[in-house]
Write an enzyme that holds these catalytic residues in place. Structure first.
Site: not given
Length: 421
Positions: A90, A164, A194, A244
């Site tokens: 990440r 989500c 997102h 997002y």
């Protein structure tokens, strides 16, 4: 009822366990198996999970194993919460795109593509093993990028639904601002994972009165602050974008910001070390307050609601999930995976009708769907040229030289995870 959690050694897991314990009447679990290859960390999480169940008098049995096939055998549902490469991968996803002047983020842009390439083959292998061990089990995917991963699962014929926590987070936030129970708030939540907008906030259900204009008029500053966008953006759009969308609506400002502060991966890695130290305390028998800063708020409630609806045996529920489009957004293919309200029951998720998307939003949805098509192709078949085309198609890249530079960096940083690279 037996549930299995693949990635059970995650620091997220106590949030999930707490939800299972509190909502046991909704989802009566008799056995819960936590599965993870990191045996030492898994035992730490497993011990805390048993203490949480005991504190709340949950009668379910919690076991741990590193043996995936044994763990999923006989499961009614399998939850996937994986991070291939861990926080180290990440950190790279959030770093190397900045070298090209592009946002570095784990699900959006070039970093999101890297995560998809690492993740899709692993998830598909897990799903095939679940199908052999428990052919009737549902797969609930919380692994990012959820839209691409869910599409891979569905295309391979698996009984899968993507989940989500963005929508449930908005629901709880809006309910608090409006001073109503969360169950009273129904969102016209439309888009891709997102990449969504709240087109309406309805009281009482899908046909209820839309109070979004009142919400923005009375609480727009608070909502905008949570999104880290100017209030004027909400007023001009007339809707509430997912946080997002900041990576699209304020891309250059975000890139400058990311270059001036520690990455989110570094922050999370430090937080995880602290959480694991807390989890090791044998006196701890509840999720610590620090876990709320880790992310994944309300994940457990959303997961319980979804699993309960899928396994209800005749019942159904309405919930925001990721599933096939099936004509819901007429400008997308039927097999695109969208994130909308759906009716969920033992046969799966069926999207509800949604308000028409303004071209301002529909154009971006179509553009990102095209990128996701190419990203999934690259994840399934590999190859530098497929990676390049996916990046060139992404609306946050879209330039030949940028796509070339990002492709080189992506492959250099992910060789150990990509068998074909």
């Amino acid at each position: 009822m037996k549930l299995a959690v693949v990635g059970g050694g995650s620091t997220y897991t106590p949030e999930l366990i707490d939800g299972f314990a509190r909502l046991r009447d909704t989802l009566p679990i008799s056995e819960l198996v936590l599965i993870d290859p990191a045996a030492e960390r898994l035992e730490l999480i497993g011990a805390l999970a048993r203490r949480i169940f005991a504190r709340q008098d949950h009668p379910g049995l919690i076991t741990t194993t590193s043996d995936l096939d044994a763990g999923v055998a006989g499961a009614d549902a399998v939850l996937l919460q994986l991070r291939i490469g861990g926080q180290a991968a990440r950190l790279q996803d959030e770093t190397w795109p900045l070298e090209c002047g592009c946002v570095g983020q784990e699900t959006t842009g070039a970093g999101g593509l890297a995560k998809a390439l690492r993740t899709v083959p692993v998830v598909l292998d897990i799903a095939e093993r679940v199908r052999r061990a428990s052919p009737d089990a549902w797969i609930i995917d919380f692994t990012n990028p959820v839209g691409i991963v869910t599409r891979a699962l569905l295309r391979a014929g698996h009984k899968a639904v993507g989940l989500c926590n963005v929508a449930i987070g908005f629901q709880r936030k809006f309910a608090a601002l409006l001073d109503v129970a969360p169950a009273e708030v129904h969102l016209d939540h439309v888009g891709l994972n997102h990449l969504t907008w709240e087109l309406g906030v309805r009281l009482g259900g899908p046909g209820g009165r839309d109070v979004l204009p009142e919400l923005l008029a009375g609480h727009g500053d608070a909502v905008a602050a949570d999104l880290r966008l100017p209030r004027a953006v909400l007023d001009r759009l007339g809707v509430v974008p997912s946080y997002y969308l900041r990576y699209f609506y304020a891309h250059d400002a975000v890139v400058r910001e990311l270059g001036e502060k520690p990455s989110r991966a570094a922050e999370v890695a430090a937080m995880e070390r602290e959480l694991l130290a807390l989890y090791a305390d044998p006196a701890l028998d509840e999720k610590p307050a620090l876990l709320a800063k880790r992310g994944g708020a309300f994940y457990s409630e959303a997961a319980v609601d979804l699993a309960a609806a899928l396994l209800a045996g005749g019942g159904s529920a309405v919930q925001v999930v990721n599933t096939y489009n099936r004509g819901t957004l007429p400008f997308l293919p039927d097999d695109a995976v969208i994130e909308v309200q759906a009716r969920v029951d033992g046969s799966g998720a069926a999207p509800l009708a949604v308000p028409a998307l303004d071209p301002l939003f529909a154009g971006l949805v179509a553009h990102v769907t095209a990128y996701e098509d190419l990203a999934l192709d690259a994840a399934l078949r590999g190859g530098r040229e497929r990676v390049f085309k996916a990046l060139l198609a992404h609306p946050l890249v879209g330039q030949f030289d940028l796509a070339e530079g990002l492709t080189d960096r992506l492959l250099a940083h992910n060789k150990e995870h990509l068998a074909w690279a």
